[in-house]
Motif scaffolding. Structure first.
Motif, PDB file in Angstrom:
ATOM      1  N   LEU B 644       0.811  -1.216   0.000  1.00  0.00           N
ATOM      2  CA  LEU B 644       0.000   0.000   0.000  1.00  0.00           C
ATOM      3  C   LEU B 644       0.844   1.266   0.000  1.00  0.00           C
ATOM      4  N   ASN B 645       1.991   1.195   0.634  1.00  0.00           N
ATOM      5  CA  ASN B 645       2.775   2.419   0.797  1.00  0.00           C
ATOM      6  C   ASN B 645       4.244   2.063   0.961  1.00  0.00           C
ATOM      7  N   TYR B 646       5.090   2.882   0.389  1.00  0.00           N
ATOM      8  CA  TYR B 646       6.534   2.657   0.520  1.00  0.00           C
ATOM      9  C   TYR B 646       7.212   3.990   0.783  1.00  0.00           C
ATOM     10  N   ILE B 647       7.858   4.097   1.920  1.00  0.00           N
ATOM     11  CA  ILE B 647       8.648   5.293   2.227  1.00  0.00           C
ATOM     12  C   ILE B 647      10.115   4.880   2.240  1.00  0.00           C
ATOM     13  N   ALA B 648      10.901   5.533   1.414  1.00  0.00           N
ATOM     14  CA  ALA B 648      12.342   5.276   1.400  1.00  0.00           C
ATOM     15  C   ALA B 648      13.037   6.534   1.888  1.00  0.00           C
ATOM     16  N   VAL B 649      13.707   6.436   3.015  1.00  0.00           N
ATOM     17  CA  VAL B 649      14.571   7.542   3.437  1.00  0.00           C
ATOM     18  C   VAL B 649      16.002   7.091   3.195  1.00  0.00           C
ATOM     19  N   ASP B 650      16.676   7.813   2.349  1.00  0.00           N
ATOM     20  CA  ASP B 650      18.041   7.429   1.995  1.00  0.00           C
ATOM     21  C   ASP B 650      19.013   8.547   2.298  1.00  0.00           C
ATOM     22  N   ASP B 651      20.141   8.149   2.842  1.00  0.00           N
ATOM     23  CA  ASP B 651      21.269   9.077   2.961  1.00  0.00           C
ATOM     24  C   ASP B 651      22.313   8.593   1.982  1.00  0.00           C
ATOM     25  N   CYS B 652      22.327   9.221   0.806  1.00  0.00           N
ATOM     26  CA  CYS B 652      23.402   8.889  -0.122  1.00  0.00           C
ATOM     27  C   CYS B 652      24.320  10.084  -0.235  1.00  0.00           C
ATOM     28  N   GLY B 653      24.505  10.738   0.907  1.00  0.00           N
ATOM     29  CA  GLY B 653      25.427  11.868   0.944  1.00  0.00           C
ATOM     30  C   GLY B 653      24.887  12.990   0.084  1.00  0.00           C
ATOM     31  N   LYS B 654      25.797  13.775  -0.437  1.00  0.00           N
ATOM     32  CA  LYS B 654      25.424  14.890  -1.302  1.00  0.00           C
ATOM     33  C   LYS B 654      24.737  14.338  -2.556  1.00  0.00           C
ATOM     34  N   GLN B 664      17.369   5.531  -9.201  1.00  0.00           N
ATOM     35  CA  GLN B 664      18.163   4.441  -8.618  1.00  0.00           C
ATOM     36  C   GLN B 664      17.417   3.798  -7.453  1.00  0.00           C
ATOM     37  N   VAL B 665      16.779   4.630  -6.635  1.00  0.00           N
ATOM     38  CA  VAL B 665      16.036   4.089  -5.485  1.00  0.00           C
ATOM     39  C   VAL B 665      14.874   3.232  -5.988  1.00  0.00           C
ATOM     40  N   TYR B 666      14.111   3.750  -6.938  1.00  0.00           N
ATOM     41  CA  TYR B 666      12.955   2.981  -7.432  1.00  0.00           C
ATOM     42  C   TYR B 666      13.407   1.633  -7.997  1.00  0.00           C
ATOM     43  N   GLY B 667      14.460   1.666  -8.793  1.00  0.00           N
ATOM     44  CA  GLY B 667      14.932   0.428  -9.426  1.00  0.00           C
ATOM     45  C   GLY B 667      15.431  -0.568  -8.396  1.00  0.00           C
ATOM     46  N   GLY B 668      16.188  -0.079  -7.425  1.00  0.00           N
ATOM     47  CA  GLY B 668      16.696  -0.959  -6.375  1.00  0.00           C
ATOM     48  C   GLY B 668      15.559  -1.533  -5.549  1.00  0.00           C
ATOM     49  N   VAL B 669      14.582  -0.694  -5.246  1.00  0.00           N
ATOM     50  CA  VAL B 669      13.425  -1.154  -4.473  1.00  0.00           C
ATOM     51  C   VAL B 669      12.675  -2.225  -5.265  1.00  0.00           C
ATOM     52  N   ALA B 670      12.484  -1.994  -6.560  1.00  0.00           N
ATOM     53  CA  ALA B 670      11.755  -2.978  -7.365  1.00  0.00           C
ATOM     54  C   ALA B 670      12.481  -4.318  -7.333  1.00  0.00           C
ATOM     55  N   GLN B 671      13.803  -4.287  -7.397  1.00  0.00           N
ATOM     56  CA  GLN B 671      14.539  -5.553  -7.348  1.00  0.00           C
ATOM     57  C   GLN B 671      14.488  -6.171  -5.954  1.00  0.00           C
ATOM     58  N   SER B 706       3.598  -0.457  -4.743  1.00  0.00           N
ATOM     59  CA  SER B 706       2.833   0.773  -4.541  1.00  0.00           C
ATOM     60  C   SER B 706       3.686   1.918  -5.086  1.00  0.00           C
ATOM     61  N   MET B 707       3.179   3.132  -4.978  1.00  0.00           N
ATOM     62  CA  MET B 707       4.031   4.273  -5.275  1.00  0.00           C
ATOM     63  C   MET B 707       5.139   4.305  -4.221  1.00  0.00           C
ATOM     64  N   ILE B 708       6.278   4.822  -4.604  1.00  0.00           N
ATOM     65  CA  ILE B 708       7.405   4.903  -3.675  1.00  0.00           C
ATOM     66  C   ILE B 708       7.703   6.367  -3.404  1.00  0.00           C
ATOM     67  N   ASP B 709       7.700   6.725  -2.149  1.00  0.00           N
ATOM     68  CA  ASP B 709       8.044   8.095  -1.788  1.00  0.00           C
ATOM     69  C   ASP B 709       9.514   8.087  -1.369  1.00  0.00           C
ATOM     70  N   ALA B 710      10.363   8.645  -2.201  1.00  0.00           N
ATOM     71  CA  ALA B 710      11.808   8.607  -1.923  1.00  0.00           C
ATOM     72  C   ALA B 710      12.255   9.937  -1.321  1.00  0.00           C
ATOM     73  N   LEU B 711      12.731   9.871  -0.088  1.00  0.00           N
ATOM     74  CA  LEU B 711      13.160  11.074   0.633  1.00  0.00           C
ATOM     75  C   LEU B 711      14.650  10.972   0.935  1.00  0.00           C
ATOM     76  N   PHE B 712      15.246  12.114   1.157  1.00  0.00           N
ATOM     77  CA  PHE B 712      16.681  12.118   1.482  1.00  0.00           C
ATOM     78  C   PHE B 712      16.925  12.652   2.884  1.00  0.00           C
ATOM     79  N   ASN B 713      17.778  11.971   3.604  1.00  0.00           N
ATOM     80  CA  ASN B 713      18.309  12.522   4.855  1.00  0.00           C
ATOM     81  C   ASN B 713      19.807  12.689   4.612  1.00  0.00           C
ATOM     82  N   GLU B 714      20.135  13.798   3.981  1.00  0.00           N
ATOM     83  CA  GLU B 714      21.466  13.982   3.412  1.00  0.00           C
ATOM     84  C   GLU B 714      22.501  14.311   4.479  1.00  0.00           C
ATOM     85  N   VAL B 715      23.489  13.452   4.618  1.00  0.00           N
ATOM     86  CA  VAL B 715      24.625  13.734   5.494  1.00  0.00           C
ATOM     87  C   VAL B 715      25.871  13.573   4.620  1.00  0.00           C
ATOM     88  N   ALA B 716      26.580  14.666   4.421  1.00  0.00           N
ATOM     89  CA  ALA B 716      27.702  14.617   3.484  1.00  0.00           C
ATOM     90  C   ALA B 716      28.750  13.604   3.945  1.00  0.00           C
TER      91      ALA B 716
END
Ligand SMILES: Cc1cc2nc3c(=O)[nH]c(=O)nc-3n(C[C@H](O)[C@H](O)[C@H](O)COP(=O)(O)OP(=O)(O)OC[C@H]3O[C@@H](n4cnc5c(N)ncnc54)[C@H](O)[C@@H]3O)c2cc1C
Lengths: 264, 777
Positions: B644-654, B664-671, B706-716
């Protein structure tokens, strides 16, 4: 794939003549099943007889109490056709659940039924509605058409021309998609026809079948409750890595109940 | 930096070309006079080859030649051997079987090549391949991972006497048991991390041409330099510069396209043998039985916790099924590939780790999106869920008590990895808020009214990225002021044409549209090119470009100073303009001048063309991390799961380009969801691959997600100048753990705490039935 001669006869009669004259010729409709088998070198017909150019075996028309669907009508056309949607919405819905858009725009009702894949959707719809197959030689009741695994009552050079569907009072199709192929692990078609209630199942066994116990129960009481304890025998069902026979037997009842409940 | 600079959501420049059929894939390449190759592949999982009769095939129409492994061997073709070596604690070395490019007297998996047929057309080659008669003497086969590890399984390499390549341990178990003994609570999990078939959209293909004493081979790869070296040395017996590997557009890599497959060796040898170009186009069935597979581990693990829910010790036993041969990286993945990131984001001091790479009669396994890291993170997250159950703490609370905090960083893990940065608590907070975790119970109740079981799950992950420690990038500024990037990296879906242009615009002020990319040709790529894998390009390629750009500016400064009659020290550079006092010249003017001798200062070579060979400490990585939350609904009557819902919080730096990172997140999640939900690879006891086509092997489809909500928690990232971390593999790490957690949450009233992937309807329903029966009993 091996080379073959390609023909586009202008009539069913010409196509039949060709089939009779060439032992290793094959009919082609949408090619969705046939072409992959050629590419995989599982079949190597000498001649392909494409029905694409034959007039009058494509499209939908009403003939009294029946809807007639030409053999070359694609799944997408059946799904979108206004007459089918109005008169047999269960069938329109079934056609829309076949494969993916590309397949639905090529694959045909004639090709699908002639192929008689145990997991195909149309067998449930044709048996469930008590349809009749019209061939270049005769008429065959759907109940007699699907004989076994990939096996029909068609003779070697017999061609499906169309399918006649008695217009039901109400009908509905429920399908559990295969996780890989998208075909039916189990599909259940329930119809209230003028001749009585029909419950037809695809995917679960080697070929489409009816559940008379459910039909009788529903004739008395058309409710999901009336069939909740009716189970088909798992011993007769398909058993594979994606679905055990026990699971299939269970799903048949669940989907039948849901189909009935859809009437509201 | 305007619309095209770093951090902007720039649309991919390459897409129009690729989506309108103007790409240049290997199958688009044809040579006059080429012959087609078809391989004869073993239908047996394990057998002795008694004889191979090629007479009928040789006599078939159009056939130019039929060759076997014996012919290759007679010409001095060598063998393939894994790059990996490990020792057990007693110092015994890992068994490293050699693989012939074409096997000679023994087949060890269904699909292994035993002969090649060359013919004028592909159809003729395939038809003749069916006429090659191989007399097999079947041997008992080892199809399953668990059986391969058992002492009862027949050794498929008799000289080794066992199917276990090595029993690697990080330390004696007793040392950790001493700590474990003090735990108040001990939890155990047993997991099967299912084998997957990677299935890039483009099947493998190769066109090899021997001409003028040089081999040119076109093939989909992820770089080409190592394949060039391998072919030159092992197959052709030539210096590397006499072998040219070209991979223009490539339809998906995922780790498995970076390898020297034996088919490449056979077609390379064959073109020289017959003096004509040789083309092979693999089909999807060959993808299934000859491309390396991924994952395939069995994990047993135990976690000990104190009274506060803090972990006191962890023990992990992993069996990894490497298939019939140890491939280049196969046994490395669970050990010093991705596996050593265990214990993941958690601060765990006492860790025992045992790994057994095993051989079996299956396709070899190797790197696949994540390459050991998804397995490692999945295991940790299943342990954390089990620990939550055992301690009565909430699933997020047990994690909060154990994650590595920011004030502990840089943090050295027990396996020696140095995590420089990451906000693991912040990831969880952000993801749980976006998923409205707090409001979940109301949604669960609403689903229950409709007869559906709703569940929510989360998973943390961290995944060392960077791959090999060197890369070379080159920037050439043309006299017209345009930039050409000669990349050591290789884009096969990652969008480098776009991102490298953004970097060039940022660093050199050369407009985005004036930047082009040259890659994937060993003749013109930088000498030290490594390629793209292991989520390394933003770092190794990006920083490489940054340093090359710096050299361009340094040289440009000298030329600009000369043009402006200024002291070089007085010249500054910003946004494509060199200035000194009130004078200024543009990068384009400087570029033009750089090719005109009269404008060059003394001692400055003509041209504006700079490279940088970037080296880093091989033990240094960056650490993408995140928290993913999934909400599902289970239909208990069918066992069917709806996401029903997908929240991705990613820290991929800058983030260099959020649009591309989202991709990239969507593709990785799909796999990752594919592995968790649909992708089931089944070998039966005879070693036959039961799921050898898309009819039986479930690729994830759009409707599964489901739709994927991709968010960033950016830490350099602190260890590279751009602050970037990898982004390519995160989704595959986050998805499986969150998915299984969510489903088990939905099914908790049945007492179901784990289901092995993939969670197909049949499997979920059967698990429910068993749970019901157990409760009733
Ligand atoms: C990816 C994919 C997914 C699919 N998913 C589904 C699904 O979910 N559900 C489902 O039901 N089906 C599915 N199909 C099957 C598809 O819908 C077609 O119905 C099926 O492939 C056959 O129809 P066709 O018109 O393509 O027949 P063809 O492939 O042209 O022919 C099939 C066979 O029927 C014979 N034949 C064709 N026309 C006639 C005729 N008029 N008279 C006598 N014999 C004839 C041919 O000689 C051949 O043996 C899928 C197919 C694909 C490729």
């Amino acid at each position: 794939m091996e080379n073959f001669a390609y023909h586009t006869p202008a009539s069913v009669a010409d196509a039949a003549k060709f089939l009779e004259a060439h032992e290793d010729a094959k009919l082609m409709s949408g090619g969705m099943t046939l072409l992959p088998t050629l590419k995989q070198r599982l079949a190597a017909p000498t001649d392909l007889i494409d029905l694409a150019k034959v007039p009058d075996i494509k499209g939908v028309c009403r003939d009294g109490d029946e809807l007639v669907i030409g053999a070359m009508t694609t799944h997408a056309d059946v799904h979108e056709n206004a007459l089918v949607r109005e008169l047999i919405p269960g069938l329109a819905s079934l056609a829309g659940q076949i494969g993916d858009p590309a397949v639905r725009h090529r694959g045909t009702i004639g090709g699908s039924c002639a192929n008689a894949d145990p997991a195909a959707d149309y067998p449930a719809g044709t048996v469930g509605l008590g349809a009749t197959f019209v061939t270049n030689k005769r008429k065959i009741a759907a109940d007699d058409f699907f004989v076994g695994l990939f096996e029909t009552a068609l003779e070697p050079s017999e061609i499906i021309v169309g399918v006649r569907f008695p217009i039901p009072v109400w009908s509905h199709y429920q399908k559990l998609r295969h996780p890989a192929s998208g075909y039916a692990v189990v599909g259940v078609f329930v119809a209230q026809t003028k001749a009585g209630v029909r419950v037809a199942v695809t995917g679960a066994g080697p070929s489409a079948f009816r559940i008379s116990a459910m039909e009788e129960a529903l004739a008395k009481d058309f409710s999901a409750k009336a069939i909740e304890n009716i189970k088909v025998d798992a011993g007769d069902l398909n058993n594979d890595i994606h679905a055990s026979a026990d699971y299939r037997a269970h799903v048949v009842t669940v989907l039948a109940k849901r189909a009935v409940a859809a009437k509201g | 930096m305007g619309q095209y600079g770093i951090g902007q959501p720039v649309r991919r420049k390459e897409d129009v070309r690729l989506l309108t059929g103007k790409g240049s894939y290997t199958d688009d390449v044809n040579f006059d006079g080429q012959v087609w190759a078809a391989f004869v592949r073993s239908p047996q999982a394990h057998a002795k080859i008694l004889s191979i009769d090629t007479a009928a095939a040789k006599a078939a129409p159009g056939v130019v030649g039929v060759f076997t492994g014996t012919d290759l061997k007679a010409d001095g073709v060598g063998t393939l051997i894994t790059d990996v070596e490990f020792k057990d604690l007693a110092g015994n070395e890992m068994f490293r079987p050699k693989r012939d490019f074409m096997t000679i007297d023994r087949v060890r998996f269904v699909g292994e090549m035993v002969a090649v047929v060359l013919a004028e057309t592909q159809a003729q080659a395939k038809a003749a391949a069916e006429l090659v008669m191989v007399d097999y003497d079947a041997l008992p086969a080892v199809g399953s991972t668990a059986f391969a590890a058992s002492p009862d399984s027949p050794a498929i390499w008799e000289q080794h006497g066992s199917n276990v390549g090595v029993h690697w341990e990080n330390r004696p178990e007793a040392e950790i048991e001493a700590h474990m003994a003090k735990a108040k609570t001990r939890v155990v999990v047993d997991i099967v991390n299912n084998r997957v078939v990677p299935n890039p959209m483009e099947p493998r293909c190769a066109v090899a041409n021997w001409a003028d004493g040089e081999l040119t081979i076109y093939a989909p790869t992820q770089g080409g330099r190592r394949i060039q070296q391998g072919l030159a040395k092992t197959v052709m017996n030539l210096p590397a510069d006499k072998v040219r590997v070209i991979s223009a557009d490539v339809g998906g890599g995922f780790g498995i396209r970076g390898k020297l497959y034996p088919e490449l060796g056979v077609v390379s040898w064959a073109t020289r043998k017959i003096g004509r170009p040789v083309k092979w186009r693999g089909d999807r069935s060959e993808t299934f039985v000859s491309d390396y597979h991924g994952r395939d581990q069995i994990n047993h693990a135990e976690l000990g916790l104190d009274a506060n829910g803090r972990v006191v010790a962890l023990k992990v036993w992993t069996i990894v099924n490497c298939g019939a041969y140890f491939a280049e990286n196969g046994p490395r993945l669970p050990i010093n590939g991705g596996g050593r990131i265990i214990p993941g984001v958690y601060d765990i001091e006492n860790f025992y780790f045992s790994v057994k790479p095993v051989l079996s009669n299956t396709v070899p396994t190797d790197t696949y999106r994540g390459a050991g890291r998804p397995e490692a993170n999945f295991l940790m997250e299943r342990l954390m869920d089990a620990a939550a159950d055992a301690t009565g703490l909430a699933r997020d609370e047990i994690r909060r008590r154990n994650v590595i905090r920011q004030d502990q960083m840089p943090y050295r893990t027990q396996m020696g990895m140095l995590i420089d940065s990451g906000d693991f608590i912040g990831n969880m907070d952000m993801a749980m808020k976006a998923a409205d975790w707090a409001g979940f119970e109301a949604r669960r109740a609403e689903s229950a009214k409709r007869g559906k079981l709703r569940g929510i799950g989360l998973s943390n992950f961290v995944e060392p990225s960077g791959g090999r420690p060197t890369e070379e990038m080159r920037i050439q500024v043309t006299p017209e002021g345009k930039a050409v990037v000669y990349a050591g990296t290789h884009s096969h879906g990652q969008g480098h044409e776009t991102v490298w242009a953004q970097l060039i615009q940022t660093f050199l002020g050369i407009p985005f549209e004036n930047v082009s990319l040259i890659q994937g040709d060993t003749k013109i790529m930088p000498k030290e090119a490594a390629g793209t894998f292991g989520s390394r390009s933003s770092w190794m390629g990006g920083v490489g470009l940054q340093r090359s750009a710096k050299r361009i500016v340094e040289k440009g400064t000298k030329i600009a100073a000369n043009l402006m009659q200024a002291e070089p020290e007085k010249v500054s550079f910003d946004a494509g303009v060199f200035s000194a006092g009130t004078s200024s010249v543009t990068m384009a003017e400087v570029a033009k001048a750089s090719y005109e001798l009269k404008n060059l200062p003394d001692g400055v070579e003509p041209g504006l063309d700079e490279s940088y060979f970037l080296k880093r400490d091989p033990e240094e990585f960056n650490y993408p991390n995140g928290t993913h939350v999934i909400e599902v609904e289970v239909d208990p009557d069918l066992g069917k799961i709806e996401m029903l819902n997908y929240i991705a919080v990613d820290d991929c730096g800058k983030v260099l380009n959020p649009f591309i990172v989202h991709g990239q997140v969507y593709g990785g999640v799909a796999q990752g969801i594919g592995q968790a939900m649909t992708e089931m690879t089944v070998y039966d006891d005879e070693g036959q691959l039961v799921t050898g086509s898309f009819m039986d092997y479930g690729m994830p489809r759009a409707h599964h997600l489901s739709m994927i909500d991709a968010l960033f928690n950016e830490v350099a990232c602190k260890t590279n100048d751009l602050g970037v971390k990898g982004a390519g593999e995160a989704g595959a790490c986050g998805a499986p753990g969150a998915f299984v957690s969510a489903v088990c949450d939905a099914l908790k009233d049945y007492g179901i705490r784990h289901i092995d992937m993939p969670l197909t309807p049949d499997r979920v329903w059967n698990t429910i039935q068993k749970a019901k029966a157990a409760t009733a009993a």
